[in-house]
Scaffold this active site. Sequence first.
Site, PDB file in Angstrom:
ATOM      1  N   LYS A   1       5.924  -6.105   6.435  1.00 19.07           N
ATOM      2  CA  LYS A   1       5.558  -4.739   6.014  1.00 19.07           C
ATOM      3  C   LYS A   1       4.158  -4.730   5.415  1.00 19.07           C
ATOM      4  CE  LYS A   1       7.130  -3.237   1.918  1.00 19.07           C
ATOM      5  NZ  LYS A   1       6.086  -2.820   0.986  1.00 19.07           N
ATOM      6  N   ASN A   2       3.892  -5.711   4.529  1.00 15.98           N
ATOM      7  CA  ASN A   2       2.639  -5.691   3.775  1.00 15.98           C
ATOM      8  C   ASN A   2       1.441  -6.199   4.565  1.00 15.98           C
ATOM      9  OD1 ASN A   2       4.054  -4.537   1.750  1.00 15.98           O
ATOM     10  ND2 ASN A   2       4.142  -6.361   0.457  1.00 15.98           N
TER      11      ASN A   2
ATOM     12  N   ARG B   1       2.336   4.277  -2.076  1.00 15.01           N
ATOM     13  CA  ARG B   1       1.075   3.896  -2.706  1.00 15.01           C
ATOM     14  C   ARG B   1       0.133   3.210  -1.725  1.00 15.01           C
ATOM     15  NH1 ARG B   1       0.030   3.209  -6.949  1.00 15.01           N
ATOM     16  NH2 ARG B   1      -1.113   1.306  -6.493  1.00 15.01           N
TER      17      ARG B   1
ATOM     18  N   CYS C   1       4.277   3.962 -10.110  1.00 14.59           N
ATOM     19  CA  CYS C   1       5.587   3.849  -9.467  1.00 14.59           C
ATOM     20  C   CYS C   1       6.502   3.145 -10.465  1.00 14.59           C
ATOM     21  CB  CYS C   1       5.483   3.095  -8.151  1.00 14.59           C
ATOM     22  SG  CYS C   1       5.319   1.343  -8.391  1.00 14.59           S
TER      23      CYS C   1
ATOM     24  N   ARG D   1      -0.065   0.726 -11.872  1.00 18.58           N
ATOM     25  CA  ARG D   1      -0.694   0.384 -10.596  1.00 18.58           C
ATOM     26  C   ARG D   1      -1.960   1.204 -10.323  1.00 18.58           C
ATOM     27  NH1 ARG D   1       3.866  -0.655  -6.252  1.00 18.58           N
ATOM     28  NH2 ARG D   1       2.223  -1.926  -5.324  1.00 18.58           N
TER      29      ARG D   1
ATOM     30  N   ASP E   1       7.140 -10.519  -5.498  1.00 19.63           N
ATOM     31  CA  ASP E   1       8.100  -9.806  -4.652  1.00 19.63           C
ATOM     32  C   ASP E   1       9.388 -10.584  -4.433  1.00 19.63           C
ATOM     33  OD1 ASP E   1       5.631  -8.214  -2.479  1.00 19.63           O
ATOM     34  OD2 ASP E   1       6.266  -7.834  -4.536  1.00 19.63           O
TER      35      ASP E   1
ATOM     36  N   ARG F   1      12.796   1.073   2.751  1.00 20.75           N
ATOM     37  CA  ARG F   1      11.331   1.010   2.818  1.00 20.75           C
ATOM     38  C   ARG F   1      10.865  -0.380   3.198  1.00 20.75           C
ATOM     39  NH1 ARG F   1       8.288   3.638  -2.135  1.00 20.75           N
ATOM     40  NH2 ARG F   1       6.672   2.755  -0.831  1.00 20.75           N
TER      41      ARG F   1
HETATM   42  C1  EPZ Z   1       0.629  -5.500  -3.060  1.00 17.79           C
HETATM   43  O1  EPZ Z   1       0.573  -4.384  -3.920  1.00 17.79           O
HETATM   44  C2  EPZ Z   1       1.966  -5.403  -2.342  1.00 17.79           C
HETATM   45  N1  EPZ Z   1       2.017  -4.161  -1.560  1.00 17.79           N
HETATM   46  C3  EPZ Z   1       3.095  -5.442  -3.359  1.00 17.79           C
HETATM   47  O2  EPZ Z   1       4.319  -5.450  -2.643  1.00 17.79           O
HETATM   48  C4  EPZ Z   1       2.989  -6.750  -4.147  1.00 17.79           C
HETATM   49  O3  EPZ Z   1       3.997  -6.764  -5.130  1.00 17.79           O
HETATM   50  C5  EPZ Z   1       1.604  -6.835  -4.811  1.00 17.79           C
HETATM   51  O4  EPZ Z   1       0.578  -6.719  -3.804  1.00 17.79           O
HETATM   52  C6  EPZ Z   1       1.393  -8.155  -5.543  1.00 17.79           C
HETATM   53  O5  EPZ Z   1       1.563  -9.205  -4.654  1.00 17.79           O
HETATM   54  C7  EPZ Z   1       1.338  -4.110  -0.390  1.00 17.79           C
HETATM   55  O6  EPZ Z   1       0.702  -5.057   0.040  1.00 17.79           O
HETATM   56  C8  EPZ Z   1       1.438  -2.824   0.379  1.00 17.79           C
HETATM   57  P1  EPZ Z   1      -2.105  -5.562  -6.527  1.00 17.79           P
HETATM   58  P2  EPZ Z   1      -0.834  -3.978  -4.621  1.00 17.79           P
HETATM   59  O7  EPZ Z   1      -3.243  -4.624  -6.354  1.00 17.79           O
HETATM   60  O8  EPZ Z   1      -1.952  -4.365  -3.756  1.00 17.79           O
HETATM   61  C9  EPZ Z   1      -3.449  -4.490 -10.907  1.00 17.79           C
HETATM   62  C10 EPZ Z   1       6.497  -4.782  -2.162  1.00 17.79           C
HETATM   63  O9  EPZ Z   1       7.528  -4.932  -2.807  1.00 17.79           O
HETATM   64  N2  EPZ Z   1      -4.485  -3.637 -10.291  1.00 17.79           N
HETATM   65  O10 EPZ Z   1      -2.219  -6.941  -5.996  1.00 17.79           O
HETATM   66  O11 EPZ Z   1      -0.710  -2.549  -5.050  1.00 17.79           O
HETATM   67  C11 EPZ Z   1      -2.036  -3.960 -10.656  1.00 17.79           C
HETATM   68  O12 EPZ Z   1      -1.699  -2.990 -11.622  1.00 17.79           O
HETATM   69  C12 EPZ Z   1       5.225  -4.345  -2.850  1.00 17.79           C
HETATM   70  O13 EPZ Z   1       6.386  -4.987  -0.910  1.00 17.79           O
HETATM   71  C13 EPZ Z   1      -5.407  -3.003 -11.118  1.00 17.79           C
HETATM   72  O14 EPZ Z   1      -5.359  -3.132 -12.344  1.00 17.79           O
HETATM   73  O15 EPZ Z   1      -0.811  -4.900  -5.906  1.00 17.79           O
HETATM   74  C14 EPZ Z   1      -1.195  -5.206 -10.768  1.00 17.79           C
HETATM   75  O16 EPZ Z   1      -0.920  -5.443 -12.127  1.00 17.79           O
HETATM   76  C15 EPZ Z   1       5.472  -4.024  -4.310  1.00 17.79           C
HETATM   77  N3  EPZ Z   1      -6.371  -2.211 -10.558  1.00 17.79           N
HETATM   78  C16 EPZ Z   1      -2.119  -6.314 -10.250  1.00 17.79           C
HETATM   79  O17 EPZ Z   1      -3.439  -5.762 -10.255  1.00 17.79           O
HETATM   80  C17 EPZ Z   1      -6.469  -2.042  -9.199  1.00 17.79           C
HETATM   81  O18 EPZ Z   1      -7.386  -1.325  -8.741  1.00 17.79           O
HETATM   82  C18 EPZ Z   1      -1.808  -6.750  -8.841  1.00 17.79           C
HETATM   83  O19 EPZ Z   1      -1.707  -5.582  -8.068  1.00 17.79           O
HETATM   84  C19 EPZ Z   1      -5.520  -2.693  -8.380  1.00 17.79           C
HETATM   85  C20 EPZ Z   1      -4.545  -3.496  -8.944  1.00 17.79           C
END
Ligand code: EPZ
Length: 421
Positions: free
Chosen positions: A22-23, A93, A117, A122, A307, A400
């Site tokens: 998915k990701n 998102r 969420c 996020r 995850d 999802r």
């Molecule tokens: C991706 O989300 C995945 N989703 C998530 O999978 C996964 O849990 C996550 O990466 C971490 O591995 C997709 O790829 C579609 P991040 P993402 O940006 O990119 C902070 C699932 O279950 N952050 O790596 O949204 C954020 O708050 C989903 O399949 C900022 O502060 O996660 C978090 O604490 C859930 N500012 C950390 O970074 C930003 O601009 C990591 O988030 C962006 C992120």
Amino acid sequence: MDKLVIRGGKSLSGEIRASGAKNSALPIIASALLSSENVIIRNLPHLQDITTMINLLGTMGVEPVVNEDLSVELDSNLLKSVVAPYELVKTMRASILVLGPLLAKNGYAEVSLPGGCAIGSRPVDLHIRGLEAMGAEVVVEDGYIKAKTDGRLKGGNVFFDTVTVTGTENIMMAATLADGVTSIENAAREPEVVDLAECLIAMGAKIEGHGTDLIRVTGVEKLHGCDYSVVPDRIETGTYLVAAAATGGKVKVKDTRPDILDAVLVKLEEAGAKIETGDDWISLDMEGRTLKAVSVKTAPYPAFPTDMQAQFVALNAVAEGTSTVIETIFENRFMHVQEMMRMGADISVEGNTAIVRGLTELHPAPVMATDLRASASLVIAGLVAKGGETVIDRIYHIDRGYECIEEKLQLLGADISRLPE
Ligand code: EPZ
């Protein structure tokens, strides 16, 4: 709302195939907006989030063509709008992933701010700062991110102080059409980032360092089409292996990639499972051994994936011994704990740490899914709980991220069915 009904207590056994990730599919679908020709994407999982992303491109004019072999063809020359509306973005998102491609290809993009969420606020500040480092002017008003650039984006140096998967993907996609070289420091190293990079390279992008924390992209004038197959889903694979371990079973997952799941396989072996792997398969066999509790701490790839955190809380809840599960990525990703405690699990949460005291068994109860991976952990708990029915509500969360979850589990001998509401 549909519910899942599980009568637990049976060991899982048999073979299933992993679906496409998915990701990885989500950014790859968005990347079609960068190409000047048709893009064909294969091995897409049939999930609500994939449908949402395809519908999002459809609302912008890029209507998908689904071929008989279920591959999806996208032609961004059909683009009519560069606005990603709130109605769709609020449901997923990952819609933020169209921001970079729309801006890079069209010089302007309006993408609704994705709300928070269940698992955390996020923010997307790092995405925005990265685009600004490439010369974009970005304002956030009326709940929308409005980004524009006069002419092409410029190659720039982007440093992420927090590792962000979709942030890395957004900037990498935008950089493919920028004028000059873009370096992304402290980039995410997830296999899904690598898969996206390989797809972009197939379109003619010039990318180096993907899979490391320093990605370098040399912009080109335009990208051509490609025919690309999405990498197998490592989190789906890991989820079924944990279910097999928790139920004391023997399961083989085919059409998957063992080389991108090391952190999880090591922990499953530590828990007492016998793991065997081939080029495209992984088998797990508990061989009648008692499951041992294993402590885990989530961190960006290649460390233990966030995850898979909820799934290991479920495993530890029925394993021998006490363990700690530390969540370092998201601020509120223990919502499955409350629901598992309704099934008798002995867990206490202190800050970002869950302390799990293993039990011999859980008992069935009505529970509620709160987010995608939490739902999967409740399914695992339900598969273990003996002597009745575990009914999981709000399972749209599961749909999802897990393709045909009840069919795949039925193939493995589980007594599980969907109760349409
Ligand atoms: C991706 O989300 C995945 N989703 C998530 O999978 C996964 O849990 C996550 O990466 C971490 O591995 C997709 O790829 C579609 P991040 P993402 O940006 O990119 C902070 C699932 O279950 N952050 O790596 O949204 C954020 O708050 C989903 O399949 C900022 O502060 O996660 C978090 O604490 C859930 N500012 C950390 O970074 C930003 O601009 C990591 O988030 C962006 C992120």
